[in-house]
Design an enzyme around this catalytic site. Sequence first.
Site, PDB file in Angstrom:
ATOM      1  NE  ARG A  29      -1.281 -11.011  -5.980  1.00 37.19           N
ATOM      2  CZ  ARG A  29      -1.665  -9.846  -5.474  1.00 37.19           C
ATOM      3  NH1 ARG A  29      -2.175  -8.918  -6.542  1.00 37.19           N
ATOM      4  NH2 ARG A  29      -1.355  -9.204  -4.299  1.00 37.19           N
ATOM      5  CG  ASP A  55       5.797  -6.991  -1.100  1.00 40.39           C
ATOM      6  OD1 ASP A  55       5.761  -7.672  -0.066  1.00 40.39           O
ATOM      7  OD2 ASP A  55       4.863  -6.677  -1.522  1.00 40.39           O
TER       8      ASP A  55
HETATM    9  C1  PLP Z   1       1.148  -4.161  -0.614  1.00 45.47           C
HETATM   10  C2  PLP Z   1      -0.103  -5.001   0.306  1.00 45.47           C
HETATM   11  C3  PLP Z   1      -0.928  -4.375   1.217  1.00 45.47           C
HETATM   12  C4  PLP Z   1      -0.961  -2.678   1.233  1.00 45.47           C
HETATM   13  O1  PLP Z   1       0.216  -2.179   1.729  1.00 45.47           O
HETATM   14  P1  PLP Z   1       0.385  -0.847   2.045  1.00 45.47           P
HETATM   15  O2  PLP Z   1       1.604  -0.405   2.409  1.00 45.47           O
HETATM   16  O3  PLP Z   1      -0.505  -0.326   3.115  1.00 45.47           O
HETATM   17  O4  PLP Z   1      -0.096  -0.011   0.791  1.00 45.47           O
HETATM   18  C5  PLP Z   1      -1.670  -4.977   2.138  1.00 45.47           C
HETATM   19  N1  PLP Z   1      -1.674  -6.515   2.220  1.00 45.47           N
HETATM   20  C6  PLP Z   1      -0.851  -7.049   1.372  1.00 45.47           C
HETATM   21  C7  PLP Z   1      -0.481  -8.654   1.423  1.00 45.47           C
HETATM   22  C8  PLP Z   1      -0.029  -6.477   0.326  1.00 45.47           C
HETATM   23  O5  PLP Z   1       0.709  -6.999  -0.250  1.00 45.47           O
END
Ligand code: PLP
Length: 351
Positions: free
Chosen positions: A113, A310
């Site tokens: 971020r 991600d």
């Molecule tokens: C990382 C993230 C989460 C949490 O993800 P987990 O896999 O449950 O740890 C939730 N919302 C968003 C937008 C995220 O980027």
Amino acid sequence: MSAAAMETLRTLEALEREGLVPADPRLAAAAEAMAIALTPEMLGLIRRDDPADPIARQFVPSVAETEIAQGELADPIGDEARSPVKGIVHRYPDRVLLKPLHACPVYCRFCFRREKVGPGGDALSTDEMAAAIAYIRARPEIWEVILTGGDPLMLAPRRLADLLAALDAIDHVGVIRLHSRVPIVDPSRVGDGLVEALRPRRAARWLAVHCNHPRELAPAARAALARLAEAGLPLLGQTVLLAGVNDDPDTLDALMRALVTARVKPYYLHHPDLVRGTGHFRVSIEKGQALMRALRGRLSGLAQPTYVLDVPGGHGKVPIGPGYLGDDPGAAGPDGLVVRDPFGGEHRYPG
Ligand SMILES: *Cc1c(COP(=O)(O)O)cnc(C)c1O
Ligand code: SF4
């Protein structure tokens, strides 16, 4: 001045005085793109005789940050696309991120971020916070609220307590998770006031701490983590895989052991995101998988994080291996499998 500096360093000039950056005019652009903050705790851990010190590398701006490579993104994980009201990111049906402020105790040069975080300015106003809480209250499917930012432990303990109380008052919120770097990089903030504010009430509270190198778990940080564990908070660890900081098996091995002995369960090892100006931190997925394989052979299950990516565009996090099961090319039927053991041996297994 020396490692005994008592205040967070926030300017290039202050870093120059400490001998941490050269007087290079090109650094101004890096400092412009992202604020600087280096806490006394982290400053004290930097080894001045190591030009590639992994602590300095995380917080001290470098000219490499001004090189934007193709494919790098301003919003690499798509927070914006999933933000229905200011301060909320709602990507998974049962959980939301709530970002009360954008300030952090340190500014990590690789931050996903990095275009958003910074001191002052953009904290949620009282009305915006009320709207974010109303969003959660109106949606019974929201089971978990994840406070992130910025760093939620930068809130004054009183404001944090009020926010947690407002979430506790929403019956369908079963879990409040906080993500923070404060206990590691600024452990003196974890005083009685903050610990009392965090002490669980109705909803379960979990604290995930961001830690990338075993030396970050110095005695003061370990003591802060102990105070939090003793207050009843289960602790999770999250680590970003970073070239030149922790991209070797010995460092990751030492880090995961240090976390577990501090009562922190390693949760995620994040593959570095496609953040603009962070090419010098990037590691290939192939290398990340090789490191995970090495950890599998060396470490207790307690000390194993999940290696995650991600997916750019706001599509969510997925584990990216390595896998231990494959098809057995020599099998007679369609179902034969080969399974790899933690030490690298391969074995046939009937599908
Ligand atoms: C990382 C993230 C989460 C949490 O993800 P987990 O896999 O449950 O740890 C939730 N919302 C968003 C937008 C995220 O980027
Ligand atoms: S503490 Fe977290 S949010 Fe803040 S700069 Fe570092 S990685 Fe980014």
